[in-house]
Design a protein around this motif. Structure first.
Motif, PDB file in Angstrom:
ATOM      1  N   GLU A  97       1.112  -1.287   0.559  1.00 35.53           N
ATOM      2  CA  GLU A  97      -0.156   0.607  -0.050  1.00 35.53           C
ATOM      3  C   GLU A  97       0.677   1.340  -0.176  1.00 35.53           C
ATOM      4  O   GLU A  97       1.392   1.146   0.838  1.00 35.53           O
ATOM      5  N   THR A  98       0.443   2.009  -0.808  1.00 30.29           N
ATOM      6  CA  THR A  98       1.215   2.971  -1.178  1.00 30.29           C
ATOM      7  C   THR A  98       0.633   4.481  -0.628  1.00 30.29           C
ATOM      8  O   THR A  98       0.782   5.852  -0.398  1.00 30.29           O
ATOM      9  N   HIS A  99      -0.395   4.544  -0.802  1.00 30.61           N
ATOM     10  CA  HIS A  99      -1.214   6.148  -0.635  1.00 30.61           C
ATOM     11  C   HIS A  99      -2.917   5.201  -0.090  1.00 30.61           C
ATOM     12  O   HIS A  99      -3.497   3.955  -0.842  1.00 30.61           O
ATOM     13  N   ARG A 100      -3.936   6.002   0.595  1.00 30.94           N
ATOM     14  CA  ARG A 100      -4.704   5.645   1.371  1.00 30.94           C
ATOM     15  C   ARG A 100      -5.411   6.701   1.624  1.00 30.94           C
ATOM     16  O   ARG A 100      -5.234   7.778   2.040  1.00 30.94           O
ATOM     17  N   VAL A 101      -6.875   7.061   0.889  1.00 24.94           N
ATOM     18  CA  VAL A 101      -7.869   8.176   1.088  1.00 24.94           C
ATOM     19  C   VAL A 101      -8.853   7.876   1.386  1.00 24.94           C
ATOM     20  O   VAL A 101      -9.957   7.015   0.931  1.00 24.94           O
ATOM     21  N   PRO A 102      -9.446   9.069   2.898  1.00 25.48           N
ATOM     22  CA  PRO A 102     -11.372   8.287   3.304  1.00 25.48           C
ATOM     23  C   PRO A 102     -11.795   8.996   1.535  1.00 25.48           C
ATOM     24  O   PRO A 102     -11.832  10.262   1.503  1.00 25.48           O
ATOM     25  N   ILE A 103     -13.037   7.950   1.792  1.00 22.98           N
ATOM     26  CA  ILE A 103     -13.757   8.687   0.613  1.00 22.98           C
ATOM     27  C   ILE A 103     -15.730   8.606   1.379  1.00 22.98           C
ATOM     28  O   ILE A 103     -15.957   7.553   1.944  1.00 22.98           O
ATOM     29  N   PRO A 104     -15.879  10.089   1.160  1.00 21.38           N
ATOM     30  CA  PRO A 104     -17.465  10.908   2.086  1.00 21.38           C
ATOM     31  C   PRO A 104     -18.373   9.795   1.314  1.00 21.38           C
ATOM     32  O   PRO A 104     -17.875   9.614   0.096  1.00 21.38           O
ATOM     33  N   SER A 105     -19.235   9.173   1.801  1.00 23.04           N
ATOM     34  CA  SER A 105     -20.627   8.845   0.825  1.00 23.04           C
ATOM     35  C   SER A 105     -21.313  10.462   0.843  1.00 23.04           C
ATOM     36  O   SER A 105     -22.680  10.903   1.597  1.00 23.04           O
ATOM     37  N   ASP A 106     -21.672  10.435  -0.072  1.00 25.88           N
ATOM     38  CA  ASP A 106     -22.065  11.647  -0.827  1.00 25.88           C
ATOM     39  C   ASP A 106     -22.431  11.466  -1.979  1.00 25.88           C
ATOM     40  O   ASP A 106     -23.260  12.720  -2.941  1.00 25.88           O
ATOM     41  N   GLY A 107     -22.007  10.324  -2.929  1.00 28.41           N
ATOM     42  CA  GLY A 107     -22.548  10.831  -4.643  1.00 28.41           C
ATOM     43  C   GLY A 107     -21.668  11.613  -5.102  1.00 28.41           C
ATOM     44  O   GLY A 107     -22.717  11.714  -6.868  1.00 28.41           O
ATOM     45  N   LEU A 108     -20.805  12.314  -4.677  1.00 29.19           N
ATOM     46  CA  LEU A 108     -20.149  13.432  -5.543  1.00 29.19           C
ATOM     47  C   LEU A 108     -19.102  12.416  -6.275  1.00 29.19           C
ATOM     48  O   LEU A 108     -18.436  11.376  -5.266  1.00 29.19           O
ATOM     49  N   TYR A 109     -18.518  12.756  -7.313  1.00 30.74           N
ATOM     50  CA  TYR A 109     -17.620  11.734  -8.195  1.00 30.74           C
ATOM     51  C   TYR A 109     -16.521  13.124  -7.842  1.00 30.74           C
ATOM     52  O   TYR A 109     -16.149  14.482  -8.134  1.00 30.74           O
ATOM     53  N   ARG A 110     -15.149  12.858  -7.169  1.00 31.43           N
ATOM     54  CA  ARG A 110     -14.603  13.299  -6.810  1.00 31.43           C
ATOM     55  C   ARG A 110     -12.579  12.123  -7.848  1.00 31.43           C
ATOM     56  O   ARG A 110     -12.803  10.914  -7.816  1.00 31.43           O
ATOM     57  N   THR A 111     -11.827  12.574  -7.735  1.00 32.11           N
ATOM     58  CA  THR A 111     -10.931  12.312  -8.095  1.00 32.11           C
ATOM     59  C   THR A 111      -9.003  12.902  -7.802  1.00 32.11           C
ATOM     60  O   THR A 111      -9.150  14.136  -7.841  1.00 32.11           O
ATOM     61  N   PHE A 112      -8.663  11.749  -8.208  1.00 31.18           N
ATOM     62  CA  PHE A 112      -6.969  11.997  -6.981  1.00 31.18           C
ATOM     63  C   PHE A 112      -5.564  11.472  -8.443  1.00 31.18           C
ATOM     64  O   PHE A 112      -6.088  10.688  -9.100  1.00 31.18           O
ATOM     65  N   ASP A 113      -4.858  12.121  -7.671  1.00 34.23           N
ATOM     66  CA  ASP A 113      -3.517  11.414  -8.524  1.00 34.23           C
ATOM     67  C   ASP A 113      -2.595  11.480  -7.601  1.00 34.23           C
ATOM     68  O   ASP A 113      -1.738  12.729  -6.614  1.00 34.23           O
ATOM     69  N   PHE A 114      -2.195  10.322  -8.058  1.00 34.38           N
ATOM     70  CA  PHE A 114      -1.462   9.655  -7.051  1.00 34.38           C
ATOM     71  C   PHE A 114       0.286   9.397  -8.402  1.00 34.38           C
ATOM     72  O   PHE A 114      -0.197   9.357  -9.479  1.00 34.38           O
ATOM     73  N   PRO A 115       1.413   9.319  -7.636  1.00 37.80           N
ATOM     74  CA  PRO A 115       3.053   9.259  -8.134  1.00 37.80           C
ATOM     75  C   PRO A 115       2.654   7.721  -8.242  1.00 37.80           C
ATOM     76  O   PRO A 115       2.442   6.591  -7.597  1.00 37.80           O
ATOM     77  N   TRP A 116       3.504   7.760  -9.511  1.00 43.55           N
ATOM     78  CA  TRP A 116       3.257   6.166  -9.802  1.00 43.55           C
ATOM     79  C   TRP A 116       5.101   5.533  -9.732  1.00 43.55           C
ATOM     80  O   TRP A 116       6.095   6.117 -11.186  1.00 43.55           O
ATOM     81  N   ASN A 117       5.550   5.018  -8.922  1.00 44.96           N
ATOM     82  CA  ASN A 117       7.201   4.257  -8.631  1.00 44.96           C
ATOM     83  C   ASN A 117       7.186   2.992  -8.563  1.00 44.96           C
ATOM     84  O   ASN A 117       8.540   3.234  -8.749  1.00 44.96           O
ATOM     85  N   HIS A 118       6.473   2.079  -8.545  1.00 45.53           N
ATOM     86  CA  HIS A 118       7.145   0.812  -9.397  1.00 45.53           C
ATOM     87  C   HIS A 118       5.876   0.509 -10.531  1.00 45.53           C
ATOM     88  O   HIS A 118       5.337   1.162 -11.219  1.00 45.53           O
TER      89      HIS A 118
END
Length: 528
Positions: free
Chosen positions: A369-390
Motif C-alpha cells: 500500500e502506497t496511498h490511502r484516502v477516505p472517501i465520503p458517502s455523498d454521491g459526488l465524483y472525486r478525482t485523485f492523482d498519485f505518483p507511480w513509482n513501481h
C-alpha cells in the motif's frame, strides 16, 4: 505539312506520350530521352493555372461506372471474353444478369475495355438468385498484357462466391490475391454482409503495399460490415488492370440455373497525394479542431494523444465491509510509459465513508500500500492523482459498515510532467441524529495511510444544546489522543481545526445534560 495537321502519339489510355515532330518523316515520333537529352512530358492539361497563380494536381485519374441502363451490355465498356454453353447475358431495367444454365464446365467471362492502374478501387452492387453446389462466381481485378490488353494470368485481386464457402451459421465468401503468376492465395471463409441472395456491395481496393476487401449492405447508412487486408502476394503496383466478372459451372452439373445480377460496377482510378493537415497542430482553439465521429464503442489499445489510457474499473455496489480490488496496470519494462495514476471515485452508503487504496508492486505478485484516502458517502465524483513509482499499480476500495447504493471507480494511466491538484478538501457528514442527555457520538475512523498529502483536520458542528467537540488522532487506530477541543453553546455553530500528525483521525462529540432536538456534525480533510 505542319505539325498541327498530324495526330499526336498516345498510350493505351489515350493520353499523350513524350514525343517530337520529325519534319523529314512528316510525323510525330517517340522521344526516348537518352544520352543526356532531356525527358519531355506532354500532357493534355496545364498543371499551372495562370489565373489562380497555382499548381493544380489531379488526384482522380479515371471515374468509370456502368449502371446497366441500356437494353444490352454496352460494347464500349465491356468485352465478352467468353460465353459458356447454356449461359446467357441479358440486361434490363438497370440490371445485368448472367444466367448460368446447368451445363457442366461452362464459364462466362466479361471484362472492362478500360484499363486501370494502382491505386484503384472497385465497387460491385450484386446478388445471386440462389447459392447451390457446383458453381463459382467471381468479381475481380486482373492484370493484362500491355500489348494485347488481355488477361495475362500474372496478378489478381478477387472476391469468390461459392456454395462450399457458405454456412448456415454465418454468411461467407473468400477473397484471393495473386502475384507473379503464382497460384492464387485464398483466405479462409470470411464474413460478408449477407448470403448474397439480396443486394449488397463488395469492394476491392488495390494499393502498392496492401489490398483491402470490404462488404456492406446496399443503400445503407451503416458502415462496412467487414473489412479484410492482404500484404502477401499482392498484385504488382506497376501492372495494368481490368475489371472482370466470371460465372462458372463446375464439373458436376448444378441442380438448377442461377442468376448472377449486377446493378452497377464502379471503378475509381486515382493518385495518392501527400497532404499536410494544418488544423489541430498543437492548437487548442475550437476553430482549428478536426471533427471526429466515433461510430462504435472504442476499445483501449494503447496510449492516447493526451498520453493517457482510461478504464472503468467497476460500477458494482459493494456489500458492507466488502473490498474491491482492481486489475493490475503495467507501466512497462522501461517504466517510461506512465508516471501518474489518476482515480475517479463516487461512493454512496448512507453516511458511512469508505477508503480508496493504491497499491504498487515490482513483480505483480507482492503488493504494498502506497496511498490511502477516505472517501465520503455523498454521491459526488472525486478525482485523485498519485505518483507511480513501481512497474505495477492497482486500485482498491474498502467499503464501510453500510452496504453501498451507488458506486463508480475509474482509473487513468497518465504521463505528465507533474501531479495535478484535484480535490484539496474532502468533506464528510458524520451525523444528523440528535443525541440523548450526556450521550457521546464517535465518528468513523479516517485512515490516511502512511503517505498522504492532507495536513489539516477541520470540524464543523451545530447543536441546539450545549456540548463539547473533540478532534482526535491515533498512530495505530487503537490508542486515541485528543489534539483539539471546543465548547459548544446551545444553538451555536462551532468550527475547530487541527494540524494532522498521525495516520488516523476522527471526531467525537459529547452532549450536555439536556437531550438534543437538532444536531449536525461534519468534518473535512484539507490540503494546504
Amino acid at each position: 505539312m505542319p505539325s498541327n495537321t498530324r495526330s499526336i502519339l498516345t498510350d493505351v489510355n489515350g493520353k499523350p506520350i513524350p514525343q517530337v515532330f520529325n519534319p523529314a518523316t512528316d510525323q510525330f515520333e517517340t522521344h526516348q530521352g537518352t544520352n543526356g537529352s532531356a525527358h519531355v512530358r506532354v500532357t493534355d492539361s496545364v498543371a499551372y493555372d495562370l489565373a489562380d497563380d497555382m499548381l493544380k494536381v489531379k488526384s482522380l485519374q479515371k471515374k468509370w461506372k456502368d449502371a446497366f441502363t441500356g437494353p444490352s451490355l454496352d460494347p464500349n465498356k465491356w468485352e465478352v471474353v467468353q460465353q459458356g454453353p447454356g449461359m446467357t447475358i441479358s440486361q434490363s431495367g438497370g440490371v445485368l444478369t448472367i444466367n448460368t444454365g446447368t451445363t457442366p464446365n461452362s464459364e462466362t467471362i466479361i471484362q472492362s475495355k478500360e484499363v486501370f492502374t494502382d491505386p484503384v478501387r472497385a465497387l460491385f452492387g450484386l446478388m445471386l438468385s440462389q447459392r447451390i453446389a457446383n458453381q463459382e462466381f467471381y468479381v475481380e481485378f486482373v492484370s493484362v498484357d500491355p500489348s494485347t490488353l488481355q488477361a495475362d494470368g500474372q496478378h489478381a485481386a478477387a472476391w469468390r462466391m461459392k456454395y462450399e464457402d457458405y454456412t448456415s451459421a454465418a454468411n461467407y465468401a473468400v477473397y484471393e490475391v495473386q502475384s507473379g503468376g503464382l497460384s492464387r492465395l485464398a483466405s479462409g471463409a470470411s464474413y460478408i454482409a449477407n448470403n448474397l441472395t439480396s443486394w449488397q456491395i463488395l469492394e476491392i481496393e488495390i494499393f502498392s503495399d496492401e489490398v483491402w476487401f470490404h462488404s456492406r449492405a446496399m443503400d445503407s447508412a451503416s458502415g462496412r460490415s467487414a473489412s479484410f487486408v492482404r500484404h502477401q502476394q499482392i498484385p504488382d503496383p506497376n501492372a495494368l488492370y481490368k475489371v472482370r466478372i466470371r460465372a462458372k459451372n463446375l464439373g458436376t452439373a448444378p441442380a438448377s440455373a442461377t442468376n448472377f445480377k449486377f446493378q452497377f460496377v464502379t471503378v475509381v482510378d486515382y493518385a495518392e497525394l501527400t497532404a499536410e493537415i494544418t488544423a489541430g497542430r498543437g492548437n487548442v482553439a475550437s476553430g482549428q479542431a478536426l471533427g471526429v465521429q466515433v461510430l462504435n464503442t472504442p476499445t483501449v489499445i494503447g496510449r492516447m494523444d493526451a498520453n493517457s489510457v482510461v478504464y472503468t474499473d467497476t460500477t458494482t455496489n459493494l456489500a458492507a465491509s466488502a473490498t474491491y480490488t482492481g486489475a493490475s496496470r503495467d507501466a512497462g519494462s522501461s517504466y517510461q510509459a506512465y508516471n501518474r495514476f489518476r482515480v475517479t471515485v463516487m461512493h454512496t452508503a448512507g453516511l458511512t465513508p469508505g477508503h480508496l487504496v493504491i497499491e504498487q508492486s515490482t513483480d505483480n505478485s507482492t503488493w504494498r500500500e502506497t496511498h490511502r484516502v477516505p472517501i465520503p458517502s455523498d454521491g459526488l465524483y472525486r478525482t485523485f492523482d498519485f505518483p507511480w513509482n513501481h512497474r505495477y499499480i492497482r486500485v482498491k476500495f474498502v467499503n464501510g459498515a453500510t452496504a453501498q447504493t451507488a458506486f463508480f471507480l475509474g482509473t487513468m494511466l497518465v504521463r505528465s510532467d507533474g501531479g495535478t491538484d484535484f480535490d484539496k478538501t474532502i468533506s464528510f457528514v458524520h451525523s444528523t441524529t440528535p443525541l440523548g442527555a450526556s450521550a457521546t457520538f464517535t465518528g468513523v475512523t479516517l485512515n490516511l495511510g502512511g503517505n498522504h498529502s492532507f495536513n489539516r483536520h477541520r470540524a464543523l458542528v451545530y447543536a441546539d444544546q450545549a456540548g463539547t467537540l473533540y478532534l482526535e488522532q491515533s498512530r495505530d487506530g487503537s490508542t486515541w489522543r485528543t489534539t483539539a477541543q471546543a465548547s459548544v453553546s446551545a444553538g451555536q455553530t462551532v468550527e475547530l481545526e487541527d494540524l494532522i500528525v498521525a495516520q488516523y483521525v476522527r471526531v467525537r462529540y459529547v452532549n450536555g445534560a439536556t437531550a438534543q432536538g437538532a444536531f449536525e456534525l461534519q468534518s473535512a480533510l484539507v490540503r494546504q
